[in-house]
Write an enzyme that holds these catalytic residues in place. Structure first.
Site, PDB file in Angstrom:
ATOM      1  N   ASN A  14       0.876  -1.175   0.000  1.00 46.86           N
ATOM      2  CA  ASN A  14       0.000   0.000   0.000  1.00 46.86           C
ATOM      3  C   ASN A  14       0.913   1.224   0.000  1.00 46.86           C
ATOM      4  O   ASN A  14       1.499   1.564   1.025  1.00 46.86           O
ATOM      5  CB  ASN A  14      -0.897  -0.027   1.250  1.00 46.86           C
ATOM      6  CG  ASN A  14      -1.701   1.248   1.404  1.00 46.86           C
ATOM      7  OD1 ASN A  14      -1.754   2.086   0.502  1.00 46.86           O
ATOM      8  ND2 ASN A  14      -2.331   1.415   2.564  1.00 46.86           N
ATOM      9  N   LYS A  16       0.123   4.203  -0.172  1.00 45.72           N
ATOM     10  CA  LYS A  16      -0.522   5.389   0.433  1.00 45.72           C
ATOM     11  C   LYS A  16      -0.312   6.598  -0.494  1.00 45.72           C
ATOM     12  O   LYS A  16      -0.223   6.424  -1.708  1.00 45.72           O
ATOM     13  CB  LYS A  16       0.009   5.613   1.848  1.00 45.72           C
ATOM     14  CG  LYS A  16      -0.137   4.335   2.697  1.00 45.72           C
ATOM     15  CD  LYS A  16      -0.006   4.549   4.170  1.00 45.72           C
ATOM     16  CE  LYS A  16      -0.193   3.193   4.869  1.00 45.72           C
ATOM     17  NZ  LYS A  16      -0.187   3.309   6.323  1.00 45.72           N
ATOM     18  N   HIS A 100      -9.537   1.100   4.865  1.00 42.17           N
ATOM     19  CA  HIS A 100      -8.254   1.280   5.556  1.00 42.17           C
ATOM     20  C   HIS A 100      -8.479   2.178   6.770  1.00 42.17           C
ATOM     21  O   HIS A 100      -9.297   3.110   6.718  1.00 42.17           O
ATOM     22  CB  HIS A 100      -7.216   1.898   4.614  1.00 42.17           C
ATOM     23  CG  HIS A 100      -5.839   1.861   5.203  1.00 42.17           C
ATOM     24  ND1 HIS A 100      -5.423   2.791   6.121  1.00 42.17           N
ATOM     25  CD2 HIS A 100      -4.819   0.993   5.046  1.00 42.17           C
ATOM     26  CE1 HIS A 100      -4.187   2.482   6.502  1.00 42.17           C
ATOM     27  NE2 HIS A 100      -3.795   1.400   5.855  1.00 42.17           N
ATOM     28  N   GLU A 102      -6.956   4.600   7.877  1.00 38.52           N
ATOM     29  CA  GLU A 102      -6.798   6.039   7.607  1.00 38.52           C
ATOM     30  C   GLU A 102      -8.069   6.609   6.967  1.00 38.52           C
ATOM     31  O   GLU A 102      -8.401   7.777   7.166  1.00 38.52           O
ATOM     32  CB  GLU A 102      -5.553   6.248   6.722  1.00 38.52           C
ATOM     33  CG  GLU A 102      -4.279   6.031   7.548  1.00 38.52           C
ATOM     34  CD  GLU A 102      -3.100   5.435   6.799  1.00 38.52           C
ATOM     35  OE1 GLU A 102      -3.055   5.512   5.561  1.00 38.52           O
ATOM     36  OE2 GLU A 102      -2.206   4.888   7.479  1.00 38.52           O
ATOM     37  N   GLU A 171      -5.287  -4.971  10.516  1.00 41.98           N
ATOM     38  CA  GLU A 171      -4.240  -3.978  10.742  1.00 41.98           C
ATOM     39  C   GLU A 171      -4.531  -3.245  12.057  1.00 41.98           C
ATOM     40  O   GLU A 171      -5.328  -2.302  12.078  1.00 41.98           O
ATOM     41  CB  GLU A 171      -4.224  -2.948   9.607  1.00 41.98           C
ATOM     42  CG  GLU A 171      -3.933  -3.530   8.250  1.00 41.98           C
ATOM     43  CD  GLU A 171      -3.386  -2.463   7.295  1.00 41.98           C
ATOM     44  OE1 GLU A 171      -2.238  -2.606   6.879  1.00 41.98           O
ATOM     45  OE2 GLU A 171      -4.102  -1.491   7.000  1.00 41.98           O
ATOM     46  N   GLY A 177       2.616   2.264  10.806  1.00 47.89           N
ATOM     47  CA  GLY A 177       3.565   3.362  10.651  1.00 47.89           C
ATOM     48  C   GLY A 177       4.267   3.753  11.939  1.00 47.89           C
ATOM     49  O   GLY A 177       4.921   4.792  12.001  1.00 47.89           O
ATOM     50  N   SER A 213       3.549  -2.167  10.239  1.00 47.66           N
ATOM     51  CA  SER A 213       5.010  -2.216  10.416  1.00 47.66           C
ATOM     52  C   SER A 213       5.622  -3.566  10.036  1.00 47.66           C
ATOM     53  O   SER A 213       6.548  -4.037  10.683  1.00 47.66           O
ATOM     54  CB  SER A 213       5.391  -1.831  11.854  1.00 47.66           C
ATOM     55  OG  SER A 213       4.964  -0.494  12.134  1.00 47.66           O
TER      56      SER A 213
HETATM   57  P1  13P Z   1       3.109   0.406   7.676  1.00 44.74           P
HETATM   58  O1  13P Z   1       3.591  -0.924   7.075  1.00 44.74           O
HETATM   59  O2  13P Z   1       3.849   1.562   7.176  1.00 44.74           O
HETATM   60  O3  13P Z   1       3.006   0.290   9.153  1.00 44.74           O
HETATM   61  O4  13P Z   1       1.608   0.589   7.138  1.00 44.74           O
HETATM   62  C1  13P Z   1       0.703  -0.444   7.256  1.00 44.74           C
HETATM   63  C2  13P Z   1      -0.506  -0.106   6.461  1.00 44.74           C
HETATM   64  O5  13P Z   1      -1.251   0.791   6.816  1.00 44.74           O
HETATM   65  C3  13P Z   1      -0.747  -0.856   5.230  1.00 44.74           C
HETATM   66  O6  13P Z   1      -2.023  -0.628   4.737  1.00 44.74           O
END
Ligand code: 13P
Length: 249
Positions: A14, A16, A100, A102, A171, A177, A213
């Site tokens: 992803n 982002k 997601h 976010e 997740e 992150g 992560s």
């Molecule tokens: P990170 O791997 O950067 O923690 O992000 C995970 C994520 O949100 C994947 O959709």
């Protein structure tokens, strides 16, 4: 039936809201050049909308598929700024993330909206990757399973036929992150909890990815868990070698 045998590993990057045409070109070239190290694993990247054409043409013939990070629940109409699954399906999109954390947190997406988006994707022949996960406060309060159940309820209500055309991604929000990863056992416990609900509905074969992560250094121990079928990778998917090492784990 041993469903672990029929669940092929899946690793999705992803990206982002990252990338430029130049940085994407370098990343995609690296992925295509190194993908031969990956065996028995479906590999995909979910890129921002403006770059999907670049991703699609650069990955053609590589065996790596691609997808979007979100879709509208509507097929077409007066929805300024939205992108529909029919539009994405029109040019061969294979996957889309929906729900997601976010999007849920920053854009107020409800559990029902996420399920509606999953339906819209399936109708267009796109596999929705439905993301779920609890916050740090919810985890601390021992409410993980309750939150997962609430988020999943409208998705499970879609029934076995729809569920068999989806992927789920657990997740934990506190691991995204942050560099904090759920321990393999913590993740396995939640995956097993989700798997039990899928089994009750007759679809134990639905793949459940872990995200938060994930790196090459922790992928092996996560993937050793019986109910973890792969990963949804954020930051580490922006570095070709690291992403491929996760997929090869
Ligand atoms: P990170 O791997 O950067 O923690 O992000 C995970 C994520 O949100 C994947 O959709």
């Amino acid at each position: 039936m041993n469903t672990a045998l029929v669940r092929k590993r899946l690793v999705i990057g992803n990206w982002k809201m990252h990338g430029t045409r130049a940085s994407n070109a370098a990343l995609l070239t690296g992925l295509c050049a190194g993908v031969a190290v990956v065996h028995d694993c479906d590999l995909a990247v979910c890129a921002p909308f403006p770059y999907l054409a670049q991703v699609s043409s650069s990955l053609a013939g590589s065996g790596i598929s691609w997808g979007a990070q979100d879709i509208s629940k509507h097929e077409h109409g007066a929805y300024t700024g939205e992108v529909s699954s029919t539009m994405l399906g029109d040019f061969g999109c294979k996957w889309t993330l929906v729900g997601h954390s976010e999007r849920r947190t920053l854009h107020g997406e409800s559990d029902q909206l996420v399920a509606d988006k999953a339906v819209s994707a399936i109708k267009a022949g796109i596999t929705p990757v439905v993301c779920i996960g609890e916050t740090f406060a919810e985890q601390e309060a021992g409410r993980t399973n309750e939150v997962i159940s609430r988020q999943l309820a409208p998705v499970l209500a879609l029934g076995a036929q729809s569920l068999s055309q989806m992927v789920l991604a657990y997740e934990p929000v506190w691991a995204i992150g942050t560099g904090l990863t759920a321990t393999p056992q913590q993740a396995q416990d939640v995956h097993a909890f989700i798997r039990a609900q899928l089994s009750e509905l007759g679809v134990p074969q639905v793949r459940i990815l872990y995200g938060g992560s994930v790196k090459a250094s922790n992928a092996v121990s996560l993937f050793a868990m019986s109910d973890i079928d792969g990963a949804l990778v954020g930051g580490a998917s922006l570095v070709a070698e690291e992403f491929l090492r996760i997929a090869a784990a």
